[in-house]
Design an enzyme around this catalytic site. Structure first.
Site, short mmCIF file in Angstrom:
data_model
loop_
_atom_site.label_atom_id
_atom_site.label_comp_id
_atom_site.label_asym_id
_atom_site.label_seq_id
_atom_site.Cartn_x
_atom_site.Cartn_y
_atom_site.Cartn_z
N ASP A 103 0.64 17.57 6.84
CA ASP A 103 1.07 18.15 7.93
C ASP A 103 2.57 18.47 7.90
OD1 ASP A 103 1.13 15.66 8.54
OD2 ASP A 103 1.05 15.80 10.53
N SER A 105 4.65 18.58 5.16
CA SER A 105 4.96 19.36 4.21
C SER A 105 4.63 20.88 4.53
CB SER A 105 3.93 19.33 2.95
OG SER A 105 4.11 18.12 2.50
N ASP A 150 -5.44 11.89 4.17
CA ASP A 150 -5.61 11.63 5.56
C ASP A 150 -6.60 12.36 6.69
OD1 ASP A 150 -3.64 9.70 4.83
OD2 ASP A 150 -2.18 10.86 5.68
N GLU A 249 -4.57 2.19 8.97
CA GLU A 249 -3.05 1.56 8.84
C GLU A 249 -2.34 1.89 10.05
OE1 GLU A 249 -0.90 3.13 5.69
OE2 GLU A 249 -1.41 5.18 6.05
N ARG A 277 -10.70 -13.20 4.55
CA ARG A 277 -9.54 -12.62 3.48
C ARG A 277 -9.08 -11.04 3.87
NH1 ARG A 277 -10.20 -16.92 2.22
NH2 ARG A 277 -10.21 -17.91 0.18
N HIS A 283 -2.67 2.12 -2.62
CA HIS A 283 -2.83 3.53 -3.12
C HIS A 283 -4.00 3.82 -4.20
CE1 HIS A 283 1.25 3.39 -1.55
NE2 HIS A 283 1.42 4.71 -1.83
N GLN A 285 -6.67 4.12 -3.19
CA GLN A 285 -7.34 5.41 -2.51
C GLN A 285 -6.86 6.65 -2.77
OE1 GLN A 285 -7.37 4.08 1.88
NE2 GLN A 285 -5.94 2.48 0.99
#
Ligand code: F6P
Length: 362
Positions: A103, A105, A150, A249, A277, A283, A285
């Protein structure tokens, strides 16, 4: 012959190479000249542009990342940067630009398009281009193809790269599951997505996670710890040896404060005494080759992007190539950018109902 350039911008996404390959070859198929702009907007303003051939994109379908490079360019956000970019396009004789990106860009592309008449006037007034170049480059055709892991762009069901990233995440969670089961541990898995929870939500479904946190439905800042612990305890009471909590995130609580992997780790450890843990997939991903779905999407959208450029008129609005209910479509780039921004603004204003209903109307 028309000269059409393609560029990738923002975070790389699996499938971008398939998209560039399809665009280059469709341009040649239509007897036009294909150019690539290397390194995204940064390359545009530095004139890192080259004409390419059919064989230059051979074998690109299976390659991860973006082979023509990408960059986040603060300089292009300034008008002087965009003037420089316009100058370079005109010098190469390019009259259409296809941008594969997220979005941010595509917002940049939209600003560039809307400013084009002013930019070229300034180039003429400062004698950087000739009267003839000015007349020939009155319009810049811009077309967007949405590449981002995303899946956060309005107007399209899926962005190129999102399913590849999801696949990679699922594979990683399956690995983690094996070690978690051995130790009867809890894991907090942090996934990417910026302000969008699609990757986390789909990971939750695909891996049957115990609990997820996403920005679109912020958890109650007062009760989320208790609610999560209740659910996890119920699952543990059914002799489940593992606990998987997926956090986007960009996850936030309803007071707009972030809910982080370490907040969740602390809660599971302190309240439930679970050996916990954190795995931040990072990255990984974005890496690796694209899954078949993304390759197909990227190819179909690449062909459509070139067709859209060739069929556009000076007055037609810039298109974005989308997929809706499995059909490839052209939609208004301006409108998609506007909708995407409205969702982000509604979330910022804590108007979660509006954000959700905007997402639904997309
Ligand atoms: O937009 C894609 C994305 O991978 C986001 O999910 C993430 O927040 C961001 O890019 C990471 O950016 P960078 O690669 O610049 O660290």
């Amino acid at each position: 012959k028309r000269c059409i350039a393609v560029m990738t911008s923002g975070g790389d996404a699996p499938g971008m190479n398939s998209n560039v390959r399809a665009i280059v070859r469709t341009i040649i198929f239509h007897n036009c000249k294909p150019f690539v702009v290397y390194e995204g907007y940064e390359g545009l303003l530095h004139g890192n542009i080259k004409e390419v051939l059919w064989e230059d994109v051979r074998d690109w379908n299976a390659m991860g990342g973006t082979l023509i490079g990408t960059a986040r360019s603060p300089d292009f956000k300034r008008r002087e940067g965009r003037i420089q970019g316009a100058h370079n396009l005109i010098n190469f004789g390019i009259d259409a630009l296809i941008v594969c990106g997220g979005d941010g860009s595509l917002t940049g592309a939209d600003i560039f398009r809307s400013e084009w008449p002013d930019l070229i006037k300034e180039l003429l007034d400062t004698n950087k281009i000739t009267e003839e170049q000015y007349k020939r480059h009155q319009h810049l055709n811009i077309c967007g193809t949405v590449g981002s892991i995303d899946n956060d762009m309005s107007s399209t069901d899926t962005t190129i790269g999102a399913y590849s990233a999801l696949d990679r995440i699922c594979e990683a969670v399956d690995y983690v599951e094996a070690t978690a089961k051995s130790h009867s541990r809890a894991f907090v898995i942090e996934v990417m997505g910026r302000n969008c929870g699609w990757l986390a939500l789909m990971t939750g479904i695909s891996t049957a996670a115990d609990y997820i946190f996403i920005p679109e439905t912020p958890a109650s800042s007062e009760t989320w710890r208790e609610e999560m612990c209740d659910t996890v305890s119920k699952h543990r009471a059914r002799n489940k040896r593992t606990t998987m909590v997926v956090v986007a995130e960009g996850a936030i609580a309803d007071d707009l404060k972030p809910i982080t992997a370490s907040d969740i780790h602390e809660t599971l450890t302190k309240r439930l005494g679970l050996d916990t843990r954190i795995t931040t997939l990072g990255h990984v991903q974005r890496g690796g080759s694209a899954v078949a779905y993304d390759r197909i999407l990227a190819n179909l959208q690449g062909v459509e992007a070139v067709n859209a450029v060739l069929e556009s008129t000076p007055t037609s609005p810039s298109p974005i190539i989308t997929v809706n209910e499995n059909k490839i479509n052209r939609k208004s780039l301006v409108e998609s950018v506007r909708l995407t921004k409205s969702v982000a603004e509604a979330i910022k204003a804590k108007d979660f109902k509006k954000a959700m209903s905007l997402r639904e109307t997309e």
